[in-house]
Motif scaffolding. Structure first.
Motif: not given
Ligand code: SF4
Lengths: 465, 198
Positions: A46-51, A153-161
């Motif tokens: 929310e604080s980023r304004g992302a869905e 993951v909520l914001a981008t459906q990805c993670i960085m690993q």
């Protein structure tokens, strides 16, 4: 392409972008969330304004801090109630499926995923709980993530690993009488230590794992994290497909055939290389129990507590551990009095675990000095217990069944073992205070838990089988 | 979540020569119920730091005023156990900006970098040297340079380099997190999702 491990095949199929000298951007097929590690992630969003980018790929449940009695009543602890409410609000607002308290499909996150066919071979699965490794039993890459990553993951459906190193653990032979998959994994951890697989992703291979049921495989993969690994996996086979066929979210009809055809390719090629390999022999494994405060501090139940020299891990840790547990070097574990028994958690809260427990307590009585918490991993497991008549067996032996949730596995609700008391627990962690401040945890299989529950002391379950 | 940029940190350090410090000790599970991210510093090492009656345990290092600083120096296998990111927040919220050990648990290390807490892995020998330096002078200064990837015991000039990926380094230097990076990739991710069988 040849020379790939199972892990390589699944990982490589999910790399969206490779960052030079950096991590891979990995696409996540399924994301599980629960009340404890998600509220801050939603705040961040929310604080980023992302869905939420793909709400249909995330599944929510309430399990970590929920009570295991009177679930129809409002949750008393205000902080827990607050987290549960936050999850309800956040999932509604973002259109995420939520199986909250009282929902027929509610249960521990790592139990309901497989139960409903959400977990499938070849997937990438994450959750803000380290025992996400459980889902690896299906040949998925599954691992726990931190709250920032939940937000990611909520914001981008990805993670960085960065791609982890690969380890294979093979156990040949057949497990003996009274030896369960929990014993196999506790044995592995006692051999390679609680940090022995740090930096690795583990594949379990060999006859012992091939012979295991899906539920037994889940117990093994669950505890991969206890050897330090990011996760563990087992190649899917006919058992995997049979388990998944017809489940709620499993593919249907043509999609099923197509999926199975692909899943059959998910195995390590004969000439593939691992960074590290261990091989064990099933004959060396007897029912296990832990004596210390990390899961690597365990041994065969009939053996004395190892000396500081024999134990793997630092000498200071060893002394501090035994002191906390109130045990001494070379004590026999057999016959040690215990106060609590916990059957449950995502490690051993499935129907086969209740069957194993019931098979020992059947026709016997709970020891008077023992408080027993029997907590099914989900409502589905709870119904199975009733339908199969296990509830009657348990009740006749003086036990009660509680309602589903994580319960004494992490003691965030009221199921806390009091300071100084001993609990034989089928969960996965025996850290200081894990089951309540000052609690002393002995990790073991459902058989060992049942034997202790009826005798009131640490007992070799084989005498009852 | 925004955090302070990390460049070079010069500070005294708090020594904790204990192996296998797990995240349940760093922040016990009963404190994970917050829905906000602040205030965790108060409960950092709660059960090691306070008695049941809330009085501080005098022999615990955080209660010893002679040890101060933004660097925590821990024993081998620091941050093992539960993946709770709260452990990294608690350390950051308490005021630590850097944790030094000869070995970190994987998830903890990742979580730490993501919240702006720099984990520095040194050799077991160098770790001993740091503990010795602090033993001799509780105010011994350490310099952690992220641009140079070095850690130095200023009193003796002893130095070791540490490893961090260019990507993470870049983020820490700029105070970015991974999400900022990924959100810029939205279209690429959408196209990937399109062709997924799941
Ligand atoms: S049962 Fe224990 S390990 Fe499993 S999800 Fe719940 S808290 Fe985590």
């Amino acid at each position: 392409m040849s020379k790939q491990t199972l892990f390589d095949k699944v990982w490589d199929a999910h790399v969206v972008r490779h960052i030079d000298e950096g991590p891979d951007v990995l696409f996540i097929d399924r994301h599980f969330i629960h009340e404890v590690t998600s509220p801050v992630a939603f705040n961040g969003l929310e604080s980023r304004g992302a869905e939420v980018l793909f709400p249909q790929r995330t599944f929510a449940t309430a399990d970590h801090n929920t009570p295991t009695i009177n679930q129809h009543l409002p949750v008393e602890d205000p902080l827990s109630a607050n987290q549960l409410q936050a999850l309800a609000n956040n999932t509604t607002r973002h259109g995420i499926s939520f199986w909250g308290l009282g929902h027929a499909k509610n249960g521990i996150v790592h139990i309901i995923g497989p139960e409903n066919g959400i977990t499938q071979p070849g997937m990438t699965i994450v959750c803000g709980d380290s025992h996400t490794s459980t889902h690896g039993a299906f040949g998925a890459i599954a691992f726990g993530i931190g709250t920032s990553e939940v937000e990611m993951v909520l914001a981008t459906q990805c993670i960085m690993q960065p791609k982890p190193k690969k380890m294979r653990i093979t156990i040949n032979g057949k497990l003996g009488k009274g030896v369960l998959s929990k014993d196999a994994v506790l044995y592995i951890i006692s051999q390679i230590s609680a940090s022995g697989a740090t930096g690795y992703f583990v594949e379990y291979a060999g006859e012992v794992f091939e012979d295991m049921s899906m539920e037994a495989r889940m117990t093994v993969c669950n505890m991969s994290i206890e050897m330090g690994a990011r996760g563990g996996m087992i190649a899917p086979d006919e058992k995997t497909f049979a388990y998944l066929k017809g489940r709620d979210q499993s593919p249907k009809d043509e999609a099923w055939d197509k999926a199975v055809a692909y899943w059959k390719t998910l195995k390590t090629d004969a000439d593939a290389k691992f960074d590290l390999e261990y091989t064990f022999d099933a004959d060396d494994i007897e029912p296990q129990i832990t004596y210390g405060t990390n899961p690597g501090m365990g041994a065969g139940i009939s053996r004395p507590i190892p000396t500081a020299e024999q134990a793997k891990g630092g000498a200071t840790t060893y002394a501090k551990s035994l002191d906390y547990m109130g045990f001494a070097e070379e004590d026999s574990m057999l016959g040690k009095p215990i106060d609590f028994v916990f059957l449950g958690s995502c490690t051993n809260g499935r129907i086969e675990d209740f069957r194993a427990f019931a098979s020992i307590v059947k026709g016997r009585r709970k020891a008077d000095n023992v408080t027993a918490w029997l907590v099914p991993g989900s409502h589905v497991v709870e119904s199975q217990i009733k339908e199969e008549g296990l509830l009657d067996v348990l009740t006749e032996a003086g036990f009660e069944l509680r309602q589903p949730g994580c319960s004494a596995c992490l003691a965030m609700n009221d199921d806390k073992v009091p300071a100084g008391k001993y609990a034989v627990s089928t969960s996965n962690r025996n850290f200081e205070g894990r089951q309540g401040p000052g609690a002393r945890t002995l990790l073991a299989s459902p058989f060992v838990a049942a034997a202790a529950a009826v005798t009131g002391v640490v007992t070799d379950p084989r005498q009852f089988l | 979540m925004a955090y302070d940029k990390f460049t070079t940190l010069t500070s005294s350090a708090v020594p904790m020569p204990i192996e296998n410090v797990d995240t349940d000790q760093i922040i016990p599970a009963r404190f994970l119920k917050a829905t906000e991210r602040t205030g965790f510093g108060d409960n950092l090492f709660r059960d090691w730091r306070y008695n049941k009656d809330e009085s501080p345990k005098p022999d615990f290092v955080l209660n010893n005023p002679i040890y101060q600083g933004k660097i925590l120096v821990g024993g081998k296998n620091f941050g093992s156990g539960s993946s709770r990111e709260h452990a990294a927040w608690a350390l950051y919220d308490y005021g630590f900006r850097c944790v030094v050990s000869s070995f970190f648990a994987d998830i903890f290390k990742n979580n730490a970098i993501n919240v702006g807490l720099l984990p520095v892995t040194v050799s077991a020998e160098f770790l001993d040297k740091i503990f010795k330096a602090i033993e001799q002078d509780p105010d011994a200064q350490l310099e952690v340079s992220l641009p140079n990837q070095t850690i130095t015991i200023l009193a003796t000039g002893e130095q070791e380099s540490f490893v961090i990926s260019d990507y993470k380094k870049h983020n820490l230097l700029n105070g970015y997190d991974d999400i900022d990076y990924l959100r810029a990739m939205k279209e690429e991710i959408g196209a990937f999702a399109e062709q997924s069988m799941y």
